[in-house]
Design a protein around this motif. Structure first.
Motif, short mmCIF file in Angstrom:
data_model
loop_
_atom_site.label_atom_id
_atom_site.label_comp_id
_atom_site.label_asym_id
_atom_site.label_seq_id
_atom_site.Cartn_x
_atom_site.Cartn_y
_atom_site.Cartn_z
N LEU A 195 -5.26 7.74 3.50
CA LEU A 195 -5.53 6.87 2.40
C LEU A 195 -4.42 7.10 1.07
N ALA A 196 -4.25 6.02 0.29
CA ALA A 196 -3.59 6.25 -0.93
C ALA A 196 -3.93 5.25 -1.77
N ILE A 197 -4.42 5.49 -2.97
CA ILE A 197 -4.85 4.54 -4.02
C ILE A 197 -3.69 4.21 -5.20
N SER A 198 -3.82 2.83 -5.34
CA SER A 198 -2.90 2.41 -6.54
C SER A 198 -2.80 3.31 -7.93
N PRO A 199 -1.97 3.54 -8.78
CA PRO A 199 -2.10 4.23 -9.89
C PRO A 199 -3.25 3.43 -10.74
N ASP A 200 -3.59 2.05 -10.90
CA ASP A 200 -4.64 1.66 -11.71
C ASP A 200 -5.77 1.51 -11.01
N GLY A 201 -6.01 2.10 -9.74
CA GLY A 201 -7.21 2.05 -9.19
C GLY A 201 -7.88 1.07 -8.53
N LYS A 202 -7.09 -0.08 -8.45
CA LYS A 202 -7.58 -1.40 -7.95
C LYS A 202 -7.47 -1.54 -6.60
N ARG A 203 -6.39 -0.95 -5.95
CA ARG A 203 -6.15 -1.20 -4.44
C ARG A 203 -6.00 0.23 -3.90
N LEU A 204 -6.94 0.25 -2.59
CA LEU A 204 -6.96 1.21 -1.80
C LEU A 204 -6.09 1.13 -0.37
N TYR A 205 -5.09 1.74 -0.03
CA TYR A 205 -4.36 1.43 1.21
C TYR A 205 -4.68 2.45 2.33
N VAL A 206 -4.89 1.76 3.57
CA VAL A 206 -5.52 2.57 4.56
C VAL A 206 -4.74 2.48 5.89
N SER A 207 -4.07 3.78 6.26
CA SER A 207 -3.09 3.55 7.61
C SER A 207 -4.23 4.14 8.72
N SER A 208 -4.15 3.08 9.87
CA SER A 208 -5.15 3.20 11.06
C SER A 208 -4.26 3.10 12.10
N MET A 209 -4.56 3.82 13.17
CA MET A 209 -3.99 3.56 14.61
C MET A 209 -5.14 2.98 15.61
N ARG A 210 -4.54 2.23 16.44
CA ARG A 210 -5.61 1.86 17.61
C ARG A 210 -5.32 2.40 19.13
N LEU A 211 -6.22 2.69 19.73
CA LEU A 211 -6.07 3.31 21.10
C LEU A 211 -5.28 2.33 21.98
N GLY A 212 -4.49 2.88 22.61
CA GLY A 212 -3.61 2.02 23.55
C GLY A 212 -2.50 2.49 24.09
N GLU A 213 -1.48 1.90 24.96
CA GLU A 213 -0.32 2.66 25.53
C GLU A 213 0.56 3.08 24.31
N LYS A 214 0.72 2.21 23.28
CA LYS A 214 1.33 2.57 22.17
C LYS A 214 1.17 2.72 20.98
N THR A 215 -0.30 3.06 20.99
CA THR A 215 -1.10 3.37 19.68
C THR A 215 -0.74 2.51 18.50
N PRO A 216 -0.79 1.19 18.45
CA PRO A 216 -0.45 0.39 17.39
C PRO A 216 -0.96 0.60 16.23
N GLY A 217 -0.26 0.53 15.12
CA GLY A 217 -0.87 0.88 13.69
C GLY A 217 -1.12 -0.10 12.88
N THR A 218 -1.60 -0.08 11.90
CA THR A 218 -2.02 -0.95 10.93
C THR A 218 -2.08 -0.39 9.53
#
Length: 362
Positions: A195-218
Protein backbone atom coordinates in the motif's frame (compact mmCIF):
# COMPACT_ATOMS: atom_id res chain seq x y z
CA UNK A 1 23.33 -4.42 24.82
CA UNK A 2 19.81 -5.30 23.70
CA UNK A 3 17.27 -6.08 26.40
CA UNK A 4 14.99 -8.90 25.17
CA UNK A 5 11.33 -8.73 26.13
CA UNK A 6 9.04 -11.67 25.75
CA UNK A 7 5.54 -10.68 24.75
CA UNK A 8 4.14 -14.14 24.33
CA UNK A 9 0.44 -14.23 24.91
CA UNK A 10 -0.41 -10.80 23.71
CA UNK A 11 0.88 -11.34 20.24
CA UNK A 12 -0.95 -14.53 19.79
CA UNK A 13 -2.46 -11.44 18.50
CA UNK A 14 -6.13 -12.10 18.61
CA UNK A 15 -5.78 -13.56 22.06
CA UNK A 16 -5.05 -10.78 24.44
CA UNK A 17 -5.53 -7.79 22.81
CA UNK A 18 31.80 -2.34 0.95
CA UNK A 19 33.86 -0.27 0.29
CA UNK A 20 31.44 2.53 -0.03
CA UNK A 21 31.45 3.79 -3.62
CA UNK A 22 29.36 6.29 -5.53
CA UNK A 23 28.73 6.39 -9.22
CA UNK A 24 27.18 9.80 -9.67
CA UNK A 25 25.60 10.58 -13.01
CA UNK A 26 24.67 14.18 -12.25
CA UNK A 27 25.47 16.85 -9.75
CA UNK A 28 22.72 16.49 -7.15
CA UNK A 29 21.17 19.82 -6.20
CA UNK A 30 17.75 19.82 -4.64
CA UNK A 31 15.67 22.96 -4.25
CA UNK A 32 13.34 21.27 -1.81
CA UNK A 33 13.53 22.31 1.82
CA UNK A 34 12.24 18.86 2.69
CA UNK A 35 14.98 16.84 0.98
CA UNK A 36 15.66 13.80 3.14
CA UNK A 37 19.26 13.85 4.43
CA UNK A 38 19.33 10.11 5.21
CA UNK A 39 17.94 6.93 3.74
CA UNK A 40 17.56 3.80 5.84
CA UNK A 41 18.44 0.77 3.75
CA UNK A 42 17.71 -2.74 5.03
CA UNK A 43 19.08 -5.94 3.54
CA UNK A 44 17.28 -9.26 3.33
CA UNK A 45 19.34 -10.76 6.14
CA UNK A 46 18.58 -7.94 8.57
CA UNK A 47 21.63 -5.75 8.00
CA UNK A 48 20.89 -2.02 8.16
CA UNK A 49 22.82 0.83 6.55
CA UNK A 50 22.13 4.52 7.12
CA UNK A 51 23.06 6.41 3.96
CA UNK A 52 23.82 10.09 3.47
CA UNK A 53 21.61 10.89 0.48
CA UNK A 54 23.86 13.70 -0.75
CA UNK A 55 26.96 11.59 -1.36
CA UNK A 56 26.11 7.95 -0.63
CA UNK A 57 28.41 7.56 2.35
CA UNK A 58 27.32 5.05 4.98
CA UNK A 59 26.93 6.91 8.27
CA UNK A 60 26.14 3.90 10.46
CA UNK A 61 25.31 0.23 10.15
CA UNK A 62 23.65 -2.41 12.31
CA UNK A 63 22.95 -6.13 12.32
CA UNK A 64 19.50 -7.12 13.56
CA UNK A 65 20.40 -10.82 13.29
CA UNK A 66 17.31 -12.02 11.50
CA UNK A 67 15.71 -12.00 8.06
CA UNK A 68 13.97 -8.66 7.52
CA UNK A 69 10.45 -8.32 6.13
CA UNK A 70 9.59 -4.75 7.09
CA UNK A 71 10.98 -1.46 8.38
CA UNK A 72 9.74 1.83 9.77
CA UNK A 73 11.45 5.00 10.98
CA UNK A 74 10.39 7.40 13.74
CA UNK A 75 9.33 10.87 12.55
CA UNK A 76 12.43 12.48 14.07
CA UNK A 77 14.74 9.86 12.57
CA UNK A 78 16.04 8.87 16.00
CA UNK A 79 14.94 5.23 15.79
CA UNK A 80 14.66 2.55 13.13
CA UNK A 81 12.36 -0.42 13.67
CA UNK A 82 13.28 -3.53 11.68
CA UNK A 83 10.80 -6.39 11.42
CA UNK A 84 12.63 -9.71 11.58
CA UNK A 85 9.51 -11.41 10.35
CA UNK A 86 10.53 -15.05 10.21
CA UNK A 87 11.57 -15.07 13.85
CA UNK A 88 8.70 -12.83 15.00
CA UNK A 89 10.93 -10.08 16.37
CA UNK A 90 10.71 -6.29 16.21
CA UNK A 91 14.19 -4.81 16.59
CA UNK A 92 14.80 -1.23 17.70
CA UNK A 93 17.97 0.35 16.29
CA UNK A 94 19.80 3.60 17.01
CA UNK A 95 20.60 4.86 13.48
CA UNK A 96 23.39 7.12 14.71
CA UNK A 97 25.47 4.48 16.47
CA UNK A 98 24.12 1.30 14.88
CA UNK A 99 23.38 -0.14 18.31
CA UNK A 100 20.52 -2.60 18.75
CA UNK A 101 18.62 -1.04 21.66
CA UNK A 102 15.83 -3.51 22.23
CA UNK A 103 13.92 -6.45 20.84
CA UNK A 104 10.24 -7.33 21.09
CA UNK A 105 9.66 -11.08 20.81
CA UNK A 106 6.15 -11.88 19.57
CA UNK A 107 6.24 -15.65 18.96
CA UNK A 108 4.35 -15.24 15.67
CA UNK A 109 5.54 -14.52 12.16
CA UNK A 110 5.46 -10.85 11.24
CA UNK A 111 5.44 -9.02 7.92
CA UNK A 112 5.26 -5.28 7.17
CA UNK A 113 5.47 -2.16 9.34
CA UNK A 114 4.18 1.42 9.26
CA UNK A 115 4.81 4.32 11.62
CA UNK A 116 2.01 6.74 12.38
CA UNK A 117 3.00 10.24 11.22
CA UNK A 118 2.69 11.62 14.75
CA UNK A 119 5.10 8.95 16.00
CA UNK A 120 2.73 7.68 18.67
CA UNK A 121 2.14 4.20 17.25
CA UNK A 122 4.02 1.59 15.25
CA UNK A 123 1.91 -0.94 13.34
CA UNK A 124 3.17 -4.39 12.37
CA UNK A 125 1.20 -6.95 10.35
CA UNK A 126 1.09 -10.53 11.59
CA UNK A 127 -1.00 -13.62 11.07
CA UNK A 128 -4.67 -12.59 11.34
CA UNK A 129 -3.87 -9.41 13.23
CA UNK A 130 -1.97 -6.16 13.30
CA UNK A 131 0.21 -5.49 16.32
CA UNK A 132 0.05 -1.99 17.77
CA UNK A 133 3.26 -0.92 19.49
CA UNK A 134 3.93 2.15 21.63
CA UNK A 135 7.35 3.12 20.27
CA UNK A 136 8.21 5.37 23.22
CA UNK A 137 8.32 2.58 25.78
CA UNK A 138 8.58 -0.15 23.14
CA UNK A 139 5.73 -2.37 24.26
CA UNK A 140 2.68 -3.91 22.65
CA UNK A 141 -0.51 -2.02 23.54
CA UNK A 142 -3.16 -3.57 21.27
CA UNK A 143 -3.86 -6.13 18.57
CA UNK A 144 -6.24 -5.38 15.71
CA UNK A 145 -8.19 -8.40 14.50
CA UNK A 146 -8.30 -8.48 10.69
CA UNK A 147 -9.40 -11.19 8.24
CA UNK A 148 -7.02 -13.23 6.17
CA UNK A 149 -3.30 -12.64 6.05
CA UNK A 150 -2.40 -8.95 6.46
CA UNK A 151 0.57 -7.66 4.47
CA UNK A 152 1.20 -4.03 3.53
CA UNK A 153 0.20 -1.16 5.80
CA UNK A 154 -0.32 2.57 5.34
CA UNK A 155 -1.42 5.32 7.72
CA UNK A 156 -3.46 8.34 6.68
CA UNK A 157 -1.65 11.68 7.17
CA UNK A 158 -4.33 12.67 9.71
CA UNK A 159 -3.19 9.77 11.96
CA UNK A 160 -6.78 8.58 12.33
CA UNK A 161 -6.94 5.70 9.84
CA UNK A 162 -4.75 2.65 9.26
CA UNK A 163 -5.11 0.75 5.98
CA UNK A 164 -4.30 -2.97 5.87
CA UNK A 165 -3.75 -5.11 2.76
CA UNK A 166 -5.60 -8.36 3.54
CA UNK A 167 -3.96 -10.78 1.14
CA UNK A 168 -6.19 -13.81 1.60
CA UNK A 169 -9.61 -12.25 1.06
CA UNK A 170 -8.72 -9.57 -1.51
CA UNK A 171 -9.64 -6.59 0.63
CA UNK A 172 -8.12 -3.52 2.18
CA UNK A 173 -9.11 -3.08 5.82
CA UNK A 174 -9.94 0.34 7.21
CA UNK A 175 -8.93 0.61 10.88
CA UNK A 176 -9.83 3.35 13.35
CA UNK A 177 -6.52 4.10 15.07
CA UNK A 178 -8.26 5.55 18.14
CA UNK A 179 -10.10 2.30 18.90
CA UNK A 180 -7.77 -0.18 17.15
CA UNK A 181 -10.83 -1.66 15.45
CA UNK A 182 -11.42 -2.44 11.78
CA UNK A 183 -14.51 -0.48 10.76
CA UNK A 184 -14.87 -1.56 7.12
CA UNK A 185 -13.19 -3.22 4.16
CA UNK A 186 -12.77 -2.31 0.51
CA UNK A 187 -12.82 -5.12 -2.05
CA UNK A 188 -9.95 -4.85 -4.54
CA UNK A 189 -9.59 -8.48 -5.60
CA UNK A 190 -6.55 -10.66 -6.04
CA UNK A 191 -3.97 -10.88 -3.28
CA UNK A 192 -3.24 -7.34 -2.04
CA UNK A 193 0.43 -6.97 -1.10
CA UNK A 194 1.62 -3.35 -0.73
CA UNK A 195 0.00 0.00 0.00
CA UNK A 196 0.98 3.63 -0.50
CA UNK A 197 -1.06 6.73 0.28
CA UNK A 198 -0.81 10.03 -1.57
CA UNK A 199 0.69 12.92 0.42
CA UNK A 200 -2.72 14.64 0.65
CA UNK A 201 -4.31 11.42 1.93
CA UNK A 202 -6.99 11.36 -0.77
CA UNK A 203 -5.85 8.32 -2.73
CA UNK A 204 -4.63 4.93 -1.57
CA UNK A 205 -2.73 2.74 -4.05
CA UNK A 206 -2.84 -1.05 -3.74
CA UNK A 207 -0.61 -3.50 -5.57
CA UNK A 208 -2.12 -6.96 -5.94
CA UNK A 209 -1.35 -10.17 -7.73
CA UNK A 210 -3.64 -12.88 -8.95
CA UNK A 211 -3.06 -16.60 -8.90
CA UNK A 212 -2.14 -18.10 -12.23
CA UNK A 213 0.75 -19.30 -14.30
CA UNK A 214 2.26 -15.82 -14.60
CA UNK A 215 0.76 -14.27 -11.42
CA UNK A 216 -0.68 -11.25 -13.25
CA UNK A 217 -0.47 -8.07 -11.19
CA UNK A 218 -2.76 -5.07 -10.77
CA UNK A 219 -2.60 -1.61 -9.27
CA UNK A 220 -5.82 -0.25 -7.79
CA UNK A 221 -6.58 3.18 -6.41
CA UNK A 222 -9.08 3.84 -3.61
CA UNK A 223 -10.73 7.19 -2.97
CA UNK A 224 -10.22 7.50 0.79
CA UNK A 225 -13.13 9.91 1.21
CA UNK A 226 -15.61 7.31 -0.05
CA UNK A 227 -13.59 4.10 0.42
CA UNK A 228 -14.40 3.07 -3.13
CA UNK A 229 -12.11 1.74 -5.85
CA UNK A 230 -11.94 4.41 -8.55
CA UNK A 231 -9.39 2.83 -10.87
CA UNK A 232 -7.55 -0.41 -11.62
CA UNK A 233 -4.91 -1.29 -14.18
CA UNK A 234 -2.92 -4.36 -15.16
CA UNK A 235 0.79 -3.96 -14.52
CA UNK A 236 2.43 -7.19 -15.65
CA UNK A 237 3.62 -10.05 -13.46
CA UNK A 238 3.52 -9.97 -9.68
CA UNK A 239 3.06 -6.99 -7.42
CA UNK A 240 5.83 -5.11 -5.66
CA UNK A 241 6.17 -2.09 -3.45
CA UNK A 242 4.56 1.26 -4.29
CA UNK A 243 5.56 4.89 -3.78
CA UNK A 244 3.91 8.20 -4.67
CA UNK A 245 5.70 11.43 -5.58
CA UNK A 246 5.23 14.47 -3.30
CA UNK A 247 2.94 16.18 -5.82
CA UNK A 248 0.79 13.04 -6.06
CA UNK A 249 1.12 12.98 -9.85
CA UNK A 250 3.24 9.87 -10.31
CA UNK A 251 3.21 6.37 -8.84
CA UNK A 252 6.19 4.00 -8.92
CA UNK A 253 5.58 0.26 -8.70
CA UNK A 254 8.35 -2.34 -8.57
CA UNK A 255 7.88 -5.56 -10.51
CA UNK A 256 10.63 -7.89 -9.25
CA UNK A 257 9.42 -10.82 -11.36
CA UNK A 258 9.93 -8.73 -14.48
CA UNK A 259 13.01 -6.96 -13.14
CA UNK A 260 11.46 -3.61 -13.93
CA UNK A 261 9.81 -0.58 -12.36
CA UNK A 262 6.50 0.77 -13.68
CA UNK A 263 6.03 4.55 -13.78
CA UNK A 264 2.32 5.36 -13.70
CA UNK A 265 0.35 8.56 -14.29
CA UNK A 266 -1.78 8.90 -11.16
CA UNK A 267 -4.50 11.00 -12.82
CA UNK A 268 -5.18 8.63 -15.70
CA UNK A 269 -3.90 5.39 -14.18
CA UNK A 270 -1.93 4.65 -17.33
CA UNK A 271 1.63 3.43 -17.80
CA UNK A 272 4.05 6.22 -18.69
CA UNK A 273 7.22 4.21 -18.77
CA UNK A 274 8.75 0.91 -17.73
CA UNK A 275 12.27 1.23 -16.33
CA UNK A 276 14.61 -1.76 -16.81
CA UNK A 277 15.75 -1.72 -13.19
CA UNK A 278 15.69 -4.84 -11.01
CA UNK A 279 14.51 -3.53 -7.63
CA UNK A 280 12.41 -5.25 -4.96
CA UNK A 281 11.55 -1.97 -3.27
CA UNK A 282 10.97 1.72 -4.02
CA UNK A 283 10.72 4.63 -1.58
CA UNK A 284 10.16 8.37 -1.82
CA UNK A 285 10.75 10.62 1.17
CA UNK A 286 8.01 13.12 2.07
CA UNK A 287 8.60 16.35 0.17
CA UNK A 288 11.65 14.99 -1.66
CA UNK A 289 11.39 14.66 -5.47
CA UNK A 290 14.02 11.91 -5.68
CA UNK A 291 13.10 8.25 -6.12
CA UNK A 292 15.14 5.64 -4.22
CA UNK A 293 15.37 2.04 -5.39
CA UNK A 294 16.84 -0.90 -3.48
CA UNK A 295 19.00 -2.58 -6.10
CA UNK A 296 20.89 -5.38 -4.38
CA UNK A 297 24.41 -4.29 -3.52
CA UNK A 298 23.52 -0.72 -4.47
CA UNK A 299 20.91 1.97 -3.92
CA UNK A 300 19.82 3.74 -7.10
CA UNK A 301 18.56 7.33 -7.03
CA UNK A 302 16.39 8.79 -9.80
CA UNK A 303 15.28 12.34 -10.49
CA UNK A 304 11.75 13.34 -11.49
CA UNK A 305 12.51 12.62 -15.16
CA UNK A 306 13.61 9.08 -14.19
CA UNK A 307 17.23 9.77 -15.04
CA UNK A 308 19.72 8.05 -12.74
CA UNK A 309 21.22 10.68 -10.45
CA UNK A 310 23.51 8.32 -8.58
CA UNK A 311 24.17 4.70 -7.74
CA UNK A 312 25.45 4.21 -4.20
CA UNK A 313 27.38 1.02 -3.60
CA UNK A 314 26.54 -0.31 -0.18
CA UNK A 315 29.23 -1.16 2.34
CA UNK A 316 30.11 -4.82 2.69
CA UNK A 317 33.58 -5.32 4.20
CA UNK A 318 32.87 -4.27 7.79
CA UNK A 319 29.51 -6.02 7.78
CA UNK A 320 31.05 -9.41 7.08
CA UNK A 321 32.95 -9.53 10.36
CA UNK A 322 30.04 -10.83 12.45
CA UNK A 323 28.22 -13.00 9.88
CA UNK A 324 29.89 -13.27 6.45
CA UNK A 325 27.31 -12.53 3.74
CA UNK A 326 26.77 -10.05 0.96
CA UNK A 327 24.55 -7.05 1.60
CA UNK A 328 21.41 -7.38 -0.53
CA UNK A 329 19.23 -4.27 -0.25
CA UNK A 330 15.59 -5.24 0.04
CA UNK A 331 13.90 -2.18 1.58
CA UNK A 332 14.41 1.56 1.91
CA UNK A 333 12.59 3.68 4.48
CA UNK A 334 12.24 7.32 5.47
CA UNK A 335 10.52 9.06 8.39
CA UNK A 336 6.79 9.56 7.74
CA UNK A 337 5.55 12.93 6.53
CA UNK A 338 3.97 15.45 8.86
CA UNK A 339 0.84 17.49 8.02
CA UNK A 340 1.88 20.82 6.52
CA UNK A 341 5.29 19.54 5.51
CA UNK A 342 6.74 21.45 2.54
CA UNK A 343 6.34 19.87 -0.86
CA UNK A 344 9.19 19.39 -3.25
CA UNK A 345 9.85 22.19 -5.68
CA UNK A 346 12.03 20.23 -8.06
CA UNK A 347 15.36 18.62 -8.55
CA UNK A 348 18.05 20.09 -10.78
CA UNK A 349 20.83 18.14 -12.37
CA UNK A 350 23.81 19.40 -14.29
CA UNK A 351 23.88 18.93 -18.04
CA UNK A 352 27.06 16.88 -17.76
CA UNK A 353 26.60 13.17 -18.46
CA UNK A 354 30.09 12.21 -17.35
CA UNK A 355 30.48 9.74 -14.50
CA UNK A 356 32.81 10.15 -11.58
CA UNK A 357 33.56 7.45 -9.07
CA UNK A 358 34.93 7.60 -5.55
CA UNK A 359 35.87 4.63 -3.46
CA UNK A 360 36.13 4.34 0.29
CA UNK A 361 37.83 1.77 2.45
CA UNK A 362 36.64 -1.79 2.88
Amino acid sequence: MAKPRLVAAVLALSAAIAAMGVEQRHEITTTSAAAAPRAYVVGKTGLVQVVDTTNGSVLAHADTAGRATGVAVSPDGQRVYVINGWTGVITEVDPFTGAVLNRLFTQVQLSHAAMRPDGQRLYVSASGSVAVVDPHNFRLVAAVKVPGQPQGLAVHPNNQVLYVANAQDGTVGVVDTATAFQTSTVQVGGLPQYLAISPDGKRLYVSSMRLGEKTPGTLSVIDTTTNRVVGTMSVGRGAGSVAVTPDGATVYLTLPKERSVAVIDAATMTLRERLPIDAPSVAIAPGDPRVFLATGTTTTVLDSSNAVLATYRMRSGELEEARPRQFDAAMIAFPPGQPGQPTATGLRSSSSRSSSQSTGSS
